[in-house]
Enzyme design. Structure first.
Site, PDB file in Angstrom:
ATOM      1  CB  CYS A 274      43.127  43.617  28.565  1.00  0.00           C
ATOM      2  SG  CYS A 274      43.287  43.761  30.329  1.00  0.00           S
TER       3      CYS A 274
ATOM      4  CB  SER B 107      44.063  45.171  41.835  1.00  0.00           C
ATOM      5  OG  SER B 107      43.369  43.991  41.547  1.00  0.00           O
ATOM      6  CB  ALA B 108      43.136  41.793  46.383  1.00  0.00           C
TER       7      ALA B 108
ATOM      8  CB  THR C 202      26.466  44.264  51.204  1.00  0.00           C
ATOM      9  OG1 THR C 202      25.161  44.771  51.504  1.00  0.00           O
ATOM     10  CG2 THR C 202      26.952  43.397  52.355  1.00  0.00           C
TER      11      THR C 202
HETATM   12  N1  PLP Z   1      45.661  48.685  36.230  1.00  0.00           N
HETATM   13  C1  PLP Z   1      46.690  47.901  35.873  1.00  0.00           C
HETATM   14  C2  PLP Z   1      48.041  48.517  35.657  1.00  0.00           C
HETATM   15  C3  PLP Z   1      46.505  46.519  35.734  1.00  0.00           C
HETATM   16  O1  PLP Z   1      47.534  45.752  35.361  1.00  0.00           O
HETATM   17  C4  PLP Z   1      45.219  45.983  35.952  1.00  0.00           C
HETATM   18  C5  PLP Z   1      44.958  44.529  35.762  1.00  0.00           C
HETATM   19  O2  PLP Z   1      45.504  43.907  34.866  1.00  0.00           O
HETATM   20  C6  PLP Z   1      44.179  46.838  36.333  1.00  0.00           C
HETATM   21  C7  PLP Z   1      44.449  48.186  36.452  1.00  0.00           C
HETATM   22  C8  PLP Z   1      42.797  46.333  36.603  1.00  0.00           C
HETATM   23  O3  PLP Z   1      42.717  45.690  37.855  1.00  0.00           O
HETATM   24  P1  PLP Z   1      41.575  44.594  38.146  1.00  0.00           P
HETATM   25  O4  PLP Z   1      41.935  43.374  37.366  1.00  0.00           O
HETATM   26  O5  PLP Z   1      41.633  44.371  39.623  1.00  0.00           O
HETATM   27  O6  PLP Z   1      40.287  45.200  37.736  1.00  0.00           O
END
Ligand code: PLP
Length: 401
Positions: A337, A211-212, A248
């Site tokens: 989360c 993830s960026a 896209t």
């Molecule tokens: N996996 C882990 C370990 C993460 O910490 C996160 C984001 O908090 C994700 C997956 C999800 O990534 P994204 O926020 O880019 O969807």
């Protein structure tokens, strides 16, 4: 890296939530703005502007591929972030490989919510989900994984660096063992990549999610690395990304991701992660000085260099976070989360911190550009909050006495 918002109480605002997200680097913002302004054509168009857009896309792909030491640039498939990459990895492996006799996906009890929801989706499609336990430091037990692999196993999916406590996966020869057993291996490396040297080749994985926004890139963009030859099928039909992810491409986001990957690679080459670990360690040392009964989870095991999971016994994490937030010190409890949930996160519960301990645990995550002065300020802010909120502490540790 500091939050620019003014604060009204003694210390400058301090952002300590880099595991939730990081501030985009100035070069990332610049490259994205240039792409939106001039490089906005569709990379699938065959005319000149489209070809220029495609070139930007492929430069970004090369930068991300280099960051993870991919053998082939075409192994990188851009997605809308880590969550989509994880879903594509798990569901793509499951759908490509499911058979009546092979119906099991193996994961751990400390997976991110993105993985848990992808596993749930696979379960609804008939998969049997088996979770390997972890120890009190959130370490996935390699032996526990190995002994659960059998002829029914399709995929092993594990978090490489835990987002809540920072614990790193000790993969050992699990990659080779999975390959020998005909089982695919997916790693959720969202927190690890850009923070520690990372090589998909050395790990012998088949699928890796990235993830960026955890590495000073933009939100809403990520990638799935798919080993060439891995038996996997795309979740989204369409011709883009060599037929592996329809739709896209988010070119400005991807360009920003590419620049962030390039910056992260340079930072890793300069061993910036060692400096970051020193900042985190200085924070923990100062906090222990000021609050000797503080509990630091997973301190004795290999961890992400920026992460500290701390518990101030007797002090509710939500209360502490709200108080610190009002003081301009921004952190979170466990996973972002779960920031609004009133129960310990599944990760803390799996570490046997399900009761009061889980409700008193906060996550401090430093970022590139922060220094020892920030670390001391962070420790002092926690210690002061502990006093202000009336936590019973030994009088000898009250600052100033
Ligand atoms: N996996 C882990 C370990 C993460 O910490 C996160 C984001 O908090 C994700 C997956 C999800 O990534 P994204 O926020 O880019 O969807």
């Amino acid at each position: 890296m500091h939050d620019p918002a003014p604060i009204d109480r003694g210390w400058p605002a301090l952002y300590l939530d880099h595991n939730a997200t990081t501030q985009p680097a100035p070069a990332v913002i610049e490259a994205m703005a240039a792409c939106l302004g001039e490089g906005w054509a569709n990379p699938s168009s065959t005319h000149a502007p489209g070809r220029a857009a495609r070139e930007r896309l492929e430069v970004a792909r090369a930068r991300v591929a280099h960051l993870v030491d991919a053998a082939d640039l075409r192994e990188v498939v851009f997605t809308s972030g880590g969550t989509e990459a994880i879903h594509a990895a798990i569901l793509g492996a499951w759908r490509a490989r499911r058979e009546l006799a092979r119906d099991t996906i193996l994961a751990s009890s400390v997976e991110h919510a993105a993985t848990r929801s992808a596993l749930e989706a696979a379960r609804r499609e008939g998969a049997r989900i088996v979770l390997a336990p972890v120890d009190a430091q959130a370490r996935v037990q390699r032996e526990a994984v190995l002994e659960r692999i059998d002829e029914r196993t399709v995929l092993v999916s594990l978090i490489h660096a835990n987002n809540e406590v920072g614990t790193l996966l000790d993969l050992g020869d699990l990659g080779q063992r999975c390959r020998a057993a005909g089982v695919l291996l997916h790693l959720d490396a969202v927190q690890a990549v850009g923070r520690l040297p990372f090589s998909v080749r050395a790990l012998q994985a088949d699928l890796v999610s990235l993830s960026a926004h955890k590495l000073h890139g933009p939100k809403g963009v990520g990638a799935l690395w798919v080993r060439r030859g891995a038996q996997w099928e795309p979740a989204t039909a369409g011709s883009q990304e060599s037929g592996r992810r329809g739709g896209t491409e988010n070119l400005p986001g991807i360009v920003g991701f590419g620049v962030a990957a390039q910056l992260a690679r340079a930072w890793l080459q300069a061993e910036g992660w060692k400096d970051l670990a020193a900042v985190r360690d200085a924070f923990e040392a100062r906090l222990l000085e000021l609050v000797p009964d503080v509990v630091i989870h997973a301190r004795s095991v290999p961890r992400l260099p920026n992460t500290s999971s701390v518990r101030l016994p007797g002090l509710d994490a939500e209360l502490l976070l709200a108080y610190l937030d009002s003081q301009g010190v921004h952190l979170s409890a466990g996973s972002a989360c779960h920031a609004t949930a009133r129960a310990p996160s599944p990760v803390l519960a799996a570490m046997q911190l399900g009761g009061a301990a889980g409700m008193e645990t906060v996550r401090v995550s430093f970022g590139r550009g922060q220094d020892r002065a920030d670390a001391c300020r962070a420790a002092e802010a926690l210690a002061q909050a502990s006093l202000d909120l009336g936590r019973p502490v030994p009088s000898s540790v009250i600052p100033g006495r």
